[in-house]
Scaffold this motif. Structure first.
Motif, PDB file in Angstrom:
ATOM      1  N   PHE A 198      -5.981  -2.612   0.090  1.00 25.66           N
ATOM      2  CA  PHE A 198      -7.140  -2.276   0.596  1.00 25.66           C
ATOM      3  C   PHE A 198      -8.007  -4.044  -0.301  1.00 25.66           C
ATOM      4  O   PHE A 198      -9.002  -4.148   0.533  1.00 25.66           O
ATOM      5  N   ALA A 199      -7.467  -3.950  -0.919  1.00 26.68           N
ATOM      6  CA  ALA A 199      -7.544  -5.009  -2.186  1.00 26.68           C
ATOM      7  C   ALA A 199      -7.136  -7.089  -1.303  1.00 26.68           C
ATOM      8  O   ALA A 199      -7.468  -8.153  -1.544  1.00 26.68           O
ATOM      9  N   GLY A 200      -6.578  -6.627  -0.604  1.00 24.75           N
ATOM     10  CA  GLY A 200      -6.187  -7.836  -0.127  1.00 24.75           C
ATOM     11  C   GLY A 200      -4.727  -8.648  -0.526  1.00 24.75           C
ATOM     12  O   GLY A 200      -4.559 -10.048  -0.173  1.00 24.75           O
ATOM     13  N   LEU A 201      -3.842  -7.529   0.268  1.00 25.02           N
ATOM     14  CA  LEU A 201      -2.539  -7.840  -0.472  1.00 25.02           C
ATOM     15  C   LEU A 201      -2.094  -8.353   0.399  1.00 25.02           C
ATOM     16  O   LEU A 201      -2.138  -7.983   1.663  1.00 25.02           O
ATOM     17  N   SER A 202      -0.699  -9.398   0.876  1.00 23.45           N
ATOM     18  CA  SER A 202      -0.918 -10.409   2.228  1.00 23.45           C
ATOM     19  C   SER A 202       0.637  -8.968   2.788  1.00 23.45           C
ATOM     20  O   SER A 202       1.620  -9.261   2.155  1.00 23.45           O
ATOM     21  N   TRP A 203       0.066  -9.240   4.145  1.00 24.39           N
ATOM     22  CA  TRP A 203       0.956  -9.192   5.237  1.00 24.39           C
ATOM     23  C   TRP A 203       2.886  -9.612   4.472  1.00 24.39           C
ATOM     24  O   TRP A 203       3.836  -8.875   4.882  1.00 24.39           O
ATOM     25  N   LYS A 204       2.372 -10.385   4.009  1.00 28.80           N
ATOM     26  CA  LYS A 204       3.700 -11.548   3.420  1.00 28.80           C
ATOM     27  C   LYS A 204       4.668 -10.566   3.112  1.00 28.80           C
ATOM     28  O   LYS A 204       6.246 -10.744   2.837  1.00 28.80           O
ATOM     29  N   LEU A 205       3.487  -9.558   2.196  1.00 29.35           N
ATOM     30  CA  LEU A 205       4.289  -9.534   1.139  1.00 29.35           C
ATOM     31  C   LEU A 205       5.007  -7.264   1.181  1.00 29.35           C
ATOM     32  O   LEU A 205       5.527  -7.096   0.866  1.00 29.35           O
TER      33      LEU A 205
ATOM     34  N   ARG B   6      -5.885 -13.623  -8.122  1.00 30.11           N
ATOM     35  CA  ARG B   6      -4.741 -14.247  -8.415  1.00 30.11           C
ATOM     36  C   ARG B   6      -3.049 -13.177  -8.121  1.00 30.11           C
ATOM     37  O   ARG B   6      -3.781 -11.991  -7.832  1.00 30.11           O
ATOM     38  N   PRO B   7      -1.939 -13.598  -7.230  1.00 30.44           N
ATOM     39  CA  PRO B   7      -1.195 -13.221  -6.990  1.00 30.44           C
ATOM     40  C   PRO B   7      -0.739 -12.044  -8.961  1.00 30.44           C
ATOM     41  O   PRO B   7      -0.161 -11.388  -8.685  1.00 30.44           O
ATOM     42  N   LEU B   8      -0.880 -12.677  -9.816  1.00 28.87           N
ATOM     43  CA  LEU B   8      -0.407 -12.195 -11.253  1.00 28.87           C
ATOM     44  C   LEU B   8      -1.581 -11.281 -10.998  1.00 28.87           C
ATOM     45  O   LEU B   8      -1.002  -9.916 -12.371  1.00 28.87           O
TER      46      LEU B   8
ATOM     47  N   GLY C 262      -1.270  -4.954 -11.023  1.00 24.40           N
ATOM     48  CA  GLY C 262      -1.934  -3.510 -10.113  1.00 24.40           C
ATOM     49  C   GLY C 262      -0.904  -2.194 -10.068  1.00 24.40           C
ATOM     50  O   GLY C 262      -0.789  -1.124  -9.967  1.00 24.40           O
ATOM     51  N   GLY C 263       0.300  -3.374  -9.358  1.00 21.55           N
ATOM     52  CA  GLY C 263       1.426  -2.790  -9.448  1.00 21.55           C
ATOM     53  C   GLY C 263       2.293  -2.236 -11.154  1.00 21.55           C
ATOM     54  O   GLY C 263       2.398  -1.322 -10.438  1.00 21.55           O
ATOM     55  N   ILE C 264       1.976  -2.828 -11.769  1.00 23.20           N
ATOM     56  CA  ILE C 264       2.433  -1.989 -13.443  1.00 23.20           C
ATOM     57  C   ILE C 264       1.373  -1.398 -13.366  1.00 23.20           C
ATOM     58  O   ILE C 264       2.035   0.163 -14.136  1.00 23.20           O
ATOM     59  N   LEU C 265       0.404  -1.131 -12.927  1.00 17.98           N
ATOM     60  CA  LEU C 265      -0.746  -0.036 -13.851  1.00 17.98           C
ATOM     61  C   LEU C 265      -0.170   0.871 -12.815  1.00 17.98           C
ATOM     62  O   LEU C 265      -0.738   2.819 -12.984  1.00 17.98           O
ATOM     63  N   LEU C 266       0.443   1.310 -11.673  1.00 22.41           N
ATOM     64  CA  LEU C 266       1.094   2.080 -10.664  1.00 22.41           C
ATOM     65  C   LEU C 266       1.887   3.093 -11.535  1.00 22.41           C
ATOM     66  O   LEU C 266       2.267   3.804 -11.203  1.00 22.41           O
ATOM     67  N   ALA C 267       3.287   1.428 -11.494  1.00 23.69           N
ATOM     68  CA  ALA C 267       4.656   1.608 -11.389  1.00 23.69           C
ATOM     69  C   ALA C 267       4.473   2.786 -13.106  1.00 23.69           C
ATOM     70  O   ALA C 267       5.686   4.098 -12.789  1.00 23.69           O
ATOM     71  N   ILE C 268       4.162   3.114 -13.749  1.00 28.43           N
ATOM     72  CA  ILE C 268       3.761   3.272 -15.065  1.00 28.43           C
ATOM     73  C   ILE C 268       3.817   5.150 -14.977  1.00 28.43           C
ATOM     74  O   ILE C 268       4.591   5.809 -15.456  1.00 28.43           O
ATOM     75  N   PRO C 269       2.507   5.553 -13.980  1.00 28.76           N
ATOM     76  CA  PRO C 269       2.485   6.651 -13.565  1.00 28.76           C
ATOM     77  C   PRO C 269       3.308   7.629 -12.960  1.00 28.76           C
ATOM     78  O   PRO C 269       3.829   8.653 -12.736  1.00 28.76           O
TER      79      PRO C 269
END
Length: 384
Positions: free
Chosen positions: A180-187, A140-142, A147-154
Protein backbone atom coordinates in the motif's frame (compact mmCIF):
# COMPACT_ATOMS: atom_id res chain seq x y z
CA UNK A 1 -21.50 33.29 34.85
CA UNK A 2 -23.00 30.22 36.53
CA UNK A 3 -23.73 28.65 33.16
CA UNK A 4 -20.03 28.72 32.31
CA UNK A 5 -19.25 26.40 35.21
CA UNK A 6 -22.19 24.04 34.69
CA UNK A 7 -21.13 20.40 34.55
CA UNK A 8 -21.64 18.72 31.16
CA UNK A 9 -24.63 16.43 30.98
CA UNK A 10 -24.24 12.67 30.83
CA UNK A 11 -25.14 12.75 27.13
CA UNK A 12 -22.50 15.40 26.44
CA UNK A 13 -19.86 13.20 28.07
CA UNK A 14 -20.91 9.96 26.39
CA UNK A 15 -21.41 11.19 22.81
CA UNK A 16 -17.72 12.07 22.13
CA UNK A 17 -16.69 8.63 23.38
CA UNK A 18 -19.21 6.80 21.22
CA UNK A 19 -18.05 8.76 18.18
CA UNK A 20 -15.12 6.36 18.07
CA UNK A 21 -17.41 3.61 16.87
CA UNK A 22 -17.95 3.06 13.17
CA UNK A 23 -21.52 1.82 12.75
CA UNK A 24 -21.08 -0.50 9.73
CA UNK A 25 -17.89 -2.00 11.16
CA UNK A 26 -19.55 -2.59 14.53
CA UNK A 27 -22.51 -4.25 12.79
CA UNK A 28 -20.23 -6.67 10.92
CA UNK A 29 -18.46 -7.59 14.16
CA UNK A 30 -21.84 -8.05 15.88
CA UNK A 31 -22.96 -10.55 13.21
CA UNK A 32 -19.71 -12.52 13.51
CA UNK A 33 -19.85 -12.46 17.31
CA UNK A 34 -23.41 -13.87 17.26
CA UNK A 35 -22.31 -16.63 14.88
CA UNK A 36 -19.35 -17.35 17.13
CA UNK A 37 -21.43 -17.64 20.29
CA UNK A 38 -23.96 -19.93 18.58
CA UNK A 39 -21.26 -22.20 17.20
CA UNK A 40 -19.28 -22.24 20.45
CA UNK A 41 -22.35 -23.20 22.46
CA UNK A 42 -23.06 -26.10 20.12
CA UNK A 43 -19.50 -27.39 19.78
CA UNK A 44 -18.30 -26.57 23.29
CA UNK A 45 -21.28 -26.91 25.63
CA UNK A 46 -19.88 -30.24 26.86
CA UNK A 47 -16.30 -28.96 26.79
CA UNK A 48 -15.99 -27.63 30.34
CA UNK A 49 -16.44 -23.87 30.60
CA UNK A 50 -15.43 -23.27 26.98
CA UNK A 51 -18.63 -21.36 26.05
CA UNK A 52 -18.52 -19.08 29.10
CA UNK A 53 -14.81 -18.45 28.57
CA UNK A 54 -15.48 -17.56 24.93
CA UNK A 55 -18.08 -15.02 26.02
CA UNK A 56 -15.61 -13.59 28.55
CA UNK A 57 -12.93 -13.32 25.85
CA UNK A 58 -15.38 -11.45 23.63
CA UNK A 59 -16.14 -8.99 26.43
CA UNK A 60 -12.41 -8.51 26.98
CA UNK A 61 -11.86 -7.90 23.26
CA UNK A 62 -14.76 -5.43 23.25
CA UNK A 63 -13.26 -3.54 26.19
CA UNK A 64 -9.86 -3.37 24.48
CA UNK A 65 -11.52 -2.19 21.27
CA UNK A 66 -13.36 0.53 23.20
CA UNK A 67 -10.18 1.76 24.90
CA UNK A 68 -7.98 1.70 21.77
CA UNK A 69 -10.71 3.50 19.78
CA UNK A 70 -10.21 6.53 22.04
CA UNK A 71 -6.49 6.79 21.20
CA UNK A 72 -5.91 9.11 18.21
CA UNK A 73 -3.77 7.77 15.34
CA UNK A 74 -1.05 10.36 16.09
CA UNK A 75 -0.69 8.85 19.55
CA UNK A 76 -0.66 5.34 18.11
CA UNK A 77 2.21 6.39 15.84
CA UNK A 78 4.29 7.35 18.89
CA UNK A 79 4.01 3.77 20.16
CA UNK A 80 5.33 2.23 16.92
CA UNK A 81 9.08 2.15 17.57
CA UNK A 82 9.04 1.17 21.29
CA UNK A 83 6.42 -1.57 20.79
CA UNK A 84 8.34 -2.99 17.80
CA UNK A 85 11.68 -2.93 19.66
CA UNK A 86 10.18 -4.55 22.76
CA UNK A 87 8.47 -7.19 20.61
CA UNK A 88 11.67 -8.11 18.74
CA UNK A 89 13.63 -8.15 22.02
CA UNK A 90 11.11 -10.58 23.50
CA UNK A 91 11.37 -12.78 20.39
CA UNK A 92 15.16 -12.89 20.88
CA UNK A 93 14.56 -13.78 24.54
CA UNK A 94 12.33 -16.64 23.39
CA UNK A 95 15.11 -17.93 21.12
CA UNK A 96 17.67 -17.75 23.96
CA UNK A 97 15.79 -18.96 27.04
CA UNK A 98 12.18 -19.46 25.96
CA UNK A 99 9.75 -22.08 27.26
CA UNK A 100 9.21 -25.13 25.06
CA UNK A 101 5.79 -26.78 24.81
CA UNK A 102 4.89 -29.59 22.41
CA UNK A 103 8.17 -29.20 20.54
CA UNK A 104 7.83 -25.43 19.95
CA UNK A 105 9.66 -22.66 21.80
CA UNK A 106 7.14 -19.81 21.66
CA UNK A 107 6.78 -18.52 25.22
CA UNK A 108 8.92 -16.57 27.68
CA UNK A 109 8.54 -15.89 31.39
CA UNK A 110 8.76 -12.18 32.24
CA UNK A 111 6.95 -12.49 35.55
CA UNK A 112 4.06 -13.94 33.59
CA UNK A 113 4.30 -16.38 30.70
CA UNK A 114 3.57 -14.59 27.40
CA UNK A 115 3.76 -15.39 23.68
CA UNK A 116 5.65 -12.41 22.17
CA UNK A 117 4.80 -13.33 18.58
CA UNK A 118 1.23 -12.13 19.21
CA UNK A 119 2.55 -8.63 19.91
CA UNK A 120 4.18 -8.50 16.47
CA UNK A 121 0.83 -8.94 14.68
CA UNK A 122 0.14 -5.31 15.62
CA UNK A 123 3.70 -4.05 16.18
CA UNK A 124 4.95 -4.86 12.65
CA UNK A 125 2.25 -2.93 10.72
CA UNK A 126 2.58 -0.10 13.25
CA UNK A 127 6.34 0.10 12.71
CA UNK A 128 6.17 -0.13 8.92
CA UNK A 129 3.37 2.45 8.72
CA UNK A 130 5.52 4.76 10.90
CA UNK A 131 8.55 4.19 8.66
CA UNK A 132 6.75 5.01 5.41
CA UNK A 133 5.01 8.00 7.02
CA UNK A 134 8.46 9.41 7.86
CA UNK A 135 9.55 8.88 4.24
CA UNK A 136 6.39 10.35 2.68
CA UNK A 137 7.13 12.38 -0.42
CA UNK A 138 10.70 11.15 -0.74
CA UNK A 139 10.36 7.38 -1.09
CA UNK A 140 13.30 5.61 -2.72
CA UNK A 141 13.85 1.92 -3.54
CA UNK A 142 16.17 1.72 -0.52
CA UNK A 143 13.25 2.64 1.76
CA UNK A 144 11.35 -0.46 0.61
CA UNK A 145 14.49 -2.54 1.28
CA UNK A 146 14.61 -1.18 4.84
CA UNK A 147 10.90 -1.96 5.20
CA UNK A 148 11.58 -5.52 4.03
CA UNK A 149 14.33 -5.90 6.64
CA UNK A 150 12.06 -4.57 9.40
CA UNK A 151 9.55 -7.23 8.37
CA UNK A 152 12.04 -10.07 7.86
CA UNK A 153 13.56 -9.84 11.36
CA UNK A 154 10.41 -10.73 13.36
CA UNK A 155 9.10 -13.13 10.70
CA UNK A 156 12.40 -15.04 10.73
CA UNK A 157 12.46 -15.22 14.54
CA UNK A 158 8.85 -16.46 14.66
CA UNK A 159 9.45 -19.11 11.98
CA UNK A 160 12.47 -20.34 13.97
CA UNK A 161 10.27 -21.12 17.01
CA UNK A 162 8.69 -22.71 14.82
CA UNK A 163 5.27 -21.08 14.36
CA UNK A 164 4.27 -21.05 10.70
CA UNK A 165 0.72 -19.81 11.29
CA UNK A 166 1.69 -16.68 13.25
CA UNK A 167 4.60 -15.93 10.90
CA UNK A 168 2.16 -15.97 7.96
CA UNK A 169 -0.14 -13.51 9.73
CA UNK A 170 2.73 -11.16 10.61
CA UNK A 171 4.14 -11.42 7.07
CA UNK A 172 0.75 -10.70 5.48
CA UNK A 173 0.23 -7.59 7.62
CA UNK A 174 3.74 -6.32 6.86
CA UNK A 175 3.54 -7.00 3.14
CA UNK A 176 0.20 -5.17 3.03
CA UNK A 177 1.87 -2.02 4.40
CA UNK A 178 4.75 -2.28 1.93
CA UNK A 179 2.37 -2.82 -0.99
CA UNK A 180 0.00 0.00 0.00
CA UNK A 181 3.00 2.31 0.45
CA UNK A 182 3.51 2.18 -3.31
CA UNK A 183 5.55 -0.89 -4.14
CA UNK A 184 5.75 -1.23 -7.92
CA UNK A 185 3.74 -3.99 -9.60
CA UNK A 186 6.95 -4.88 -11.45
CA UNK A 187 8.31 -6.12 -8.13
CA UNK A 188 5.06 -7.82 -7.09
CA UNK A 189 4.27 -9.88 -10.20
CA UNK A 190 7.53 -11.93 -10.43
CA UNK A 191 7.37 -13.49 -6.93
CA UNK A 192 3.63 -14.15 -7.32
CA UNK A 193 4.26 -15.84 -10.69
CA UNK A 194 7.13 -17.86 -9.17
CA UNK A 195 4.83 -18.97 -6.33
CA UNK A 196 2.16 -20.12 -8.81
CA UNK A 197 4.74 -22.07 -10.82
CA UNK A 198 6.11 -23.57 -7.60
CA UNK A 199 2.66 -24.76 -6.53
CA UNK A 200 2.01 -26.33 -9.94
CA UNK A 201 5.37 -28.14 -9.82
CA UNK A 202 4.72 -29.25 -6.24
CA UNK A 203 1.39 -30.82 -7.22
CA UNK A 204 2.84 -32.39 -10.38
CA UNK A 205 5.85 -33.97 -8.61
CA UNK A 206 4.10 -34.78 -5.32
CA UNK A 207 4.74 -38.56 -5.49
CA UNK A 208 8.49 -38.00 -5.79
CA UNK A 209 8.81 -35.04 -3.41
CA UNK A 210 6.72 -36.67 -0.69
CA UNK A 211 8.28 -40.11 -1.01
CA UNK A 212 9.33 -41.82 2.22
CA UNK A 213 12.76 -40.65 3.35
CA UNK A 214 12.87 -37.58 1.09
CA UNK A 215 13.61 -34.45 3.14
CA UNK A 216 13.27 -30.79 2.10
CA UNK A 217 16.15 -28.77 3.47
CA UNK A 218 14.15 -25.51 3.31
CA UNK A 219 11.41 -26.51 5.77
CA UNK A 220 11.14 -28.24 9.13
CA UNK A 221 10.03 -31.88 9.01
CA UNK A 222 6.61 -31.07 10.46
CA UNK A 223 6.08 -28.33 7.84
CA UNK A 224 6.98 -30.75 5.04
CA UNK A 225 4.58 -33.32 6.49
CA UNK A 226 1.75 -30.80 6.56
CA UNK A 227 2.23 -29.91 2.90
CA UNK A 228 2.47 -33.56 1.83
CA UNK A 229 -0.60 -34.39 3.92
CA UNK A 230 -2.49 -31.57 2.20
CA UNK A 231 -1.56 -32.92 -1.23
CA UNK A 232 -2.72 -36.44 -0.35
CA UNK A 233 -4.35 -36.86 3.07
CA UNK A 234 -5.42 -40.43 2.23
CA UNK A 235 -1.83 -41.65 2.64
CA UNK A 236 -2.30 -41.54 6.42
CA UNK A 237 -6.07 -41.29 7.02
CA UNK A 238 -5.87 -42.21 10.72
CA UNK A 239 -2.78 -40.15 11.42
CA UNK A 240 -1.57 -36.93 9.85
CA UNK A 241 -4.43 -36.80 7.32
CA UNK A 242 -7.16 -37.32 9.92
CA UNK A 243 -7.78 -33.60 10.57
CA UNK A 244 -8.22 -32.68 6.91
CA UNK A 245 -10.36 -35.72 6.03
CA UNK A 246 -12.74 -35.25 8.96
CA UNK A 247 -13.02 -31.53 8.29
CA UNK A 248 -13.98 -32.13 4.66
CA UNK A 249 -16.48 -34.85 5.65
CA UNK A 250 -18.16 -32.47 8.12
CA UNK A 251 -18.35 -29.63 5.58
CA UNK A 252 -19.74 -31.91 2.88
CA UNK A 253 -22.27 -33.60 5.17
CA UNK A 254 -23.82 -30.23 6.01
CA UNK A 255 -25.30 -29.98 2.53
CA UNK A 256 -27.18 -26.84 1.56
CA UNK A 257 -29.09 -26.07 4.76
CA UNK A 258 -27.05 -28.02 7.33
CA UNK A 259 -28.09 -30.62 9.88
CA UNK A 260 -29.41 -28.03 12.30
CA UNK A 261 -28.25 -26.34 15.48
CA UNK A 262 -26.57 -28.86 17.83
CA UNK A 263 -27.35 -31.70 15.40
CA UNK A 264 -23.88 -32.15 13.91
CA UNK A 265 -22.87 -35.80 14.23
CA UNK A 266 -19.23 -35.33 13.21
CA UNK A 267 -18.97 -32.60 15.84
CA UNK A 268 -20.73 -34.22 18.78
CA UNK A 269 -19.33 -37.70 18.20
CA UNK A 270 -15.90 -36.02 18.38
CA UNK A 271 -14.67 -36.93 14.91
CA UNK A 272 -13.61 -33.31 14.34
CA UNK A 273 -10.32 -32.61 16.15
CA UNK A 274 -9.99 -29.17 17.80
CA UNK A 275 -13.67 -28.53 17.11
CA UNK A 276 -13.77 -25.37 19.27
CA UNK A 277 -10.53 -23.84 18.00
CA UNK A 278 -8.80 -24.36 14.64
CA UNK A 279 -11.50 -26.59 13.10
CA UNK A 280 -14.60 -24.80 14.34
CA UNK A 281 -15.46 -23.85 10.74
CA UNK A 282 -16.07 -27.55 10.05
CA UNK A 283 -18.49 -27.71 13.00
CA UNK A 284 -20.27 -24.56 11.78
CA UNK A 285 -20.51 -25.91 8.22
CA UNK A 286 -21.98 -29.22 9.35
CA UNK A 287 -24.79 -27.60 11.32
CA UNK A 288 -25.58 -24.59 9.10
CA UNK A 289 -24.60 -25.89 5.65
CA UNK A 290 -23.85 -23.91 2.51
CA UNK A 291 -26.37 -21.20 3.43
CA UNK A 292 -24.65 -20.63 6.77
CA UNK A 293 -21.22 -20.58 5.11
CA UNK A 294 -22.38 -17.96 2.61
CA UNK A 295 -23.68 -15.83 5.48
CA UNK A 296 -20.37 -16.17 7.34
CA UNK A 297 -18.29 -15.37 4.26
CA UNK A 298 -20.54 -12.39 3.45
CA UNK A 299 -20.05 -11.05 6.99
CA UNK A 300 -16.26 -11.32 6.65
CA UNK A 301 -16.34 -9.68 3.22
CA UNK A 302 -18.46 -6.83 4.63
CA UNK A 303 -15.97 -6.40 7.51
CA UNK A 304 -12.99 -6.37 5.13
CA UNK A 305 -14.59 -3.97 2.65
CA UNK A 306 -15.52 -1.61 5.49
CA UNK A 307 -11.94 -1.75 6.78
CA UNK A 308 -10.57 -0.94 3.33
CA UNK A 309 -13.05 1.94 3.02
CA UNK A 310 -11.80 3.36 6.32
CA UNK A 311 -8.23 3.02 5.02
CA UNK A 312 -9.11 4.75 1.77
CA UNK A 313 -10.68 7.73 3.55
CA UNK A 314 -8.04 8.06 6.31
CA UNK A 315 -6.55 11.56 6.61
CA UNK A 316 -2.82 10.63 6.79
CA UNK A 317 -0.50 8.16 5.11
CA UNK A 318 0.19 6.48 8.45
CA UNK A 319 -3.52 5.97 9.07
CA UNK A 320 -4.12 4.65 5.56
CA UNK A 321 -1.28 2.14 5.73
CA UNK A 322 -2.15 0.98 9.23
CA UNK A 323 -5.88 0.58 8.49
CA UNK A 324 -5.13 -1.34 5.29
CA UNK A 325 -2.70 -3.68 7.08
CA UNK A 326 -5.07 -4.30 9.99
CA UNK A 327 -7.85 -5.12 7.55
CA UNK A 328 -5.57 -7.64 5.82
CA UNK A 329 -5.05 -9.34 9.20
CA UNK A 330 -8.77 -10.17 9.28
CA UNK A 331 -8.64 -11.36 5.67
CA UNK A 332 -5.62 -13.58 6.31
CA UNK A 333 -7.12 -15.07 9.47
CA UNK A 334 -10.38 -15.97 7.72
CA UNK A 335 -8.86 -17.11 4.41
CA UNK A 336 -6.18 -19.33 5.97
CA UNK A 337 -8.54 -20.91 8.52
CA UNK A 338 -11.31 -21.69 6.02
CA UNK A 339 -8.72 -22.86 3.50
CA UNK A 340 -6.98 -25.28 5.84
CA UNK A 341 -10.27 -26.74 7.14
CA UNK A 342 -11.52 -27.14 3.56
CA UNK A 343 -8.34 -28.95 2.50
CA UNK A 344 -6.93 -26.32 0.13
CA UNK A 345 -4.22 -25.02 2.51
CA UNK A 346 -1.91 -26.79 5.00
CA UNK A 347 -3.01 -27.02 8.64
CA UNK A 348 -1.11 -24.18 10.34
CA UNK A 349 -3.10 -23.47 13.49
CA UNK A 350 -4.80 -20.15 12.62
CA UNK A 351 -8.13 -19.43 14.39
CA UNK A 352 -11.27 -18.11 12.70
CA UNK A 353 -11.88 -14.52 13.93
CA UNK A 354 -14.65 -14.20 16.55
CA UNK A 355 -15.70 -17.83 15.96
CA UNK A 356 -12.77 -19.89 17.31
CA UNK A 357 -11.96 -20.13 21.00
CA UNK A 358 -8.78 -18.38 22.08
CA UNK A 359 -8.06 -15.53 24.46
CA UNK A 360 -4.79 -14.28 22.96
CA UNK A 361 -6.15 -14.12 19.42
CA UNK A 362 -9.29 -12.36 20.66
CA UNK A 363 -7.19 -9.69 22.37
CA UNK A 364 -5.27 -9.11 19.11
CA UNK A 365 -8.53 -8.82 17.18
CA UNK A 366 -9.90 -6.37 19.75
CA UNK A 367 -6.81 -4.18 19.34
CA UNK A 368 -7.09 -4.35 15.55
CA UNK A 369 -10.75 -3.31 15.66
CA UNK A 370 -9.91 -0.49 18.06
CA UNK A 371 -7.30 0.82 15.62
CA UNK A 372 -9.85 0.83 12.79
CA UNK A 373 -12.37 2.60 15.02
CA UNK A 374 -9.76 5.19 16.00
CA UNK A 375 -8.86 5.91 12.37
CA UNK A 376 -12.54 6.15 11.42
CA UNK A 377 -13.06 8.63 14.24
CA UNK A 378 -10.08 10.75 13.16
CA UNK A 379 -11.52 10.91 9.64
CA UNK A 380 -14.82 12.30 10.93
CA UNK A 381 -13.05 14.85 13.14
CA UNK A 382 -11.05 16.12 10.15
CA UNK A 383 -14.19 16.41 8.03
CA UNK A 384 -16.00 18.33 10.76
Amino acid sequence: MAAVFDKPTLRQRIVPVLQGFDGPLAFAVFLLACAGLLTMYSSGFDHGTRFLDHGRNMLLAGTIMFVVAQVPPQRLMSFAVPVYVIGVALLIAVAVFGITKKGAKRWVNVGVVIQPSEILKIAVPLMLAWWFQKREGQLRPLDFVVGGILLAIPVGLIMKQPDLGTSLLVMAAGLAVIFFAGLSWKLVVPPVAAAVVGIVLLVAFEPMLCAEGNRWFILHDYQQQRICTLLDPTKDPLGKGFHIIQGMIAIGSGGIFGKGFMQGTQTHLEFIPERTTDFIFAAFSEEFGLVGNLFLIAAFIFLILRGLAIALEAPTLFSRLLAGAVTMIFFTYAFVNMGMVSGILPVVGVPLPFISYGGTAMVTLGMALGILMSISKSKRLVQS
